[in-house]
Design an enzyme around this catalytic site. Structure first.
Site, short mmCIF file in Angstrom:
data_model
loop_
_atom_site.label_atom_id
_atom_site.label_comp_id
_atom_site.label_asym_id
_atom_site.label_seq_id
_atom_site.Cartn_x
_atom_site.Cartn_y
_atom_site.Cartn_z
N GLY A 224 0.84 -1.21 0.00
CA GLY A 224 0.00 0.00 0.00
C GLY A 224 0.86 1.24 0.00
O GLY A 224 1.84 1.32 -0.75
N GLY A 227 4.79 1.20 -0.15
CA GLY A 227 5.58 0.82 -1.33
C GLY A 227 5.64 -0.67 -1.54
O GLY A 227 4.64 -1.37 -1.38
N GLY A 253 -2.02 -1.83 -7.29
CA GLY A 253 -1.24 -3.07 -7.36
C GLY A 253 -1.06 -3.54 -8.79
O GLY A 253 -0.01 -4.08 -9.15
N ASP A 254 -2.07 -3.32 -9.62
CA ASP A 254 -1.98 -3.72 -11.03
C ASP A 254 -0.94 -2.87 -11.75
O ASP A 254 -0.18 -3.37 -12.59
CB ASP A 254 -3.34 -3.57 -11.72
CG ASP A 254 -4.44 -4.32 -10.97
OD1 ASP A 254 -4.11 -5.30 -10.28
OD2 ASP A 254 -5.60 -3.90 -11.05
O1 LIG Z 1 -12.01 -10.15 -8.20
P1 LIG Z 1 -10.57 -9.81 -8.57
O2 LIG Z 1 -10.25 -10.36 -9.92
O3 LIG Z 1 -9.59 -10.22 -7.53
O4 LIG Z 1 -10.48 -8.23 -8.59
C1 LIG Z 1 -11.17 -7.47 -9.54
C2 LIG Z 1 -10.89 -6.02 -9.38
O5 LIG Z 1 -11.53 -5.51 -8.24
O6 LIG Z 1 -9.52 -5.74 -9.24
C3 LIG Z 1 -9.18 -4.56 -9.97
C4 LIG Z 1 -8.32 -3.69 -9.12
O7 LIG Z 1 -7.13 -4.35 -8.81
C5 LIG Z 1 -10.47 -3.99 -10.45
O8 LIG Z 1 -10.31 -3.27 -11.63
C6 LIG Z 1 -11.18 -5.27 -10.68
O9 LIG Z 1 -12.34 -5.31 -11.25
#
Ligand SMILES: O=P(O)(O)OC[C@@]1(O)O[C@H](CO)[C@@H](O)[C@@H]1O
Length: 310
Positions: A224, A227, A253-254
């Site tokens: 978070g 870092g 995180g993505d």
């Molecule tokens: O249900 P998952 O696949 O774990 O998470 C999905 C999700 O909440 O994660 C992203 C943010 O990281 C959103 O864009 C997305 O739709």
């Protein structure tokens, strides 16, 4: 190209309300609809960074169509090509809702479970994946699994990538993570909650070391606002932003995963990979929706990320 896999893609809705209160009715002051699911977010950031990226996974129904239309329209920042190789399914792609409370900046996330995927659809996906791996320089496997997809799906996909000698990043949670990590991915990027659920430890360094022993070549734990903590064969580092940034952390995180993967493909050493990941995550907090980052914040934070030995 870089390949991203989103088995449980989503149409992400973001609502902004002045103040979120249970049992109350809310006036939405801003609404946004974006193609989502973690791997789609990773892909959009990779494309914005200039890496040609192929998105695969499943899409179906009217939400699936809308998601694909947005994907075709929308490369944030007009970067490199984003190619849609999603596999069609009979079920309907889920929606997720992020509610941003403007009074605190906090976000509440509501994620639908996802469509039922049949055994035939899963088999069709694994064929597409095997074909795409032949062209891939790296692959990211991201997010939850929809119903019907085997719980060992990521373990299987990690093994396929390793057999094809394509570096593989895994970002998931729960049992799919536990099984996936045992298949020896090159990099795993859990957040603190996922790491604690996997290892039973809430101390990040101890948990990351434990997670690595379970099979991952390297762990880059996202902490978070603090870092990233990396435990790798080349060393251990903490990378931290120069200051705490307020905003919507959905997708941070993505973006960190996109930073790590792009820098890996570019052959950068670990400290530079971590610096990019932290600056992108910070810049994502400053963008209103997941899968996007604020370029000015990115440029501003990048030279000031502090990397220290852990
Ligand atoms: O249900 P998952 O696949 O774990 O998470 C999905 C999700 O909440 O994660 C992203 C943010 O990281 C959103 O864009 C997305 O739709």
């Amino acid at each position: 190209m870089i390949l991203t896999v989103t088995l449980n893609a989503a149409l992400d809705l973001t609502y902004r309300v002045p103040r979120l209160q249970p049992h109350a009715s809310h006036h939405v002051t801003a609404a946004a609809e974006r193609p989502g699911g973690k791997g789609v977010n990773v892909a959009r950031v990779l494309a914005a960074l200039g890496h040609t990226t192929v998105v695969t996974g499943f899409a179906g129904g009217t939400t699936g169509e809308t998601l694909r239309r947005h994907l075709a329209e929308d490369v944030p920042g007009g970067g490199a090509e984003l190619v849609d190789s999603l596999v069609p399914i009979l079920g309907t792609t889920r929606r997720t809702v992020a509610v941003v409370d403007a009074s605190t900046g906090d976000t509440t996330q509501l994620n639908e479970t996802g469509p039922d995927v049949t055994a035939e659809e899963w088999a069709a996906f694994t064929d597409v994946y095997a074909r795409l791996l032949r062209e891939a320089r790296a692959v990211a496997l991201c997010g939850s699994l929809p119903p019907g997809v085997p719980v060992g799906a990521y373990a299987h996909l990690v093994r396929q990538a390793r057999a094809a000698r394509v570096p593989v990043l895994l970002d998931t949670s729960g049992e799919p993570l536990r099984r996936g990590i045992a298949a020896r991915p090159d990099l795993v990027t859990p957040n603190t909650a996922e790491l604690a659920a996997l290892t039973g430890s809430t101390e990040p360094l101890r948990a990351a070391l434990d997670a690595r022993r379970r099979g991952a070549h390297a762990i880059a734990a996202t902490l978070g606002p603090e870092g990233v903590l990396a435990v790798t064969p080349d060393g251990r580092w903490r990378a931290a932003p120069p200051r705490r940034l307020a905003g919507n952390p959905t997708g941070a995180g993505d973006s960190a995963a996109a930073g790590l993967l792009s820098a890996l493909v570019e052959g950068l050493p670990w400290p530079d990979r971590l610096t990019r990941a932290v600056a992108l995550a910070a810049a994502t907090v400053k963008a209103p929706t997941a899968g996007e980052f604020d370029p000015a914040t990115y440029e501003d934070v990048l030279p000031h990320v502090k990397v220290t030995a852990a």
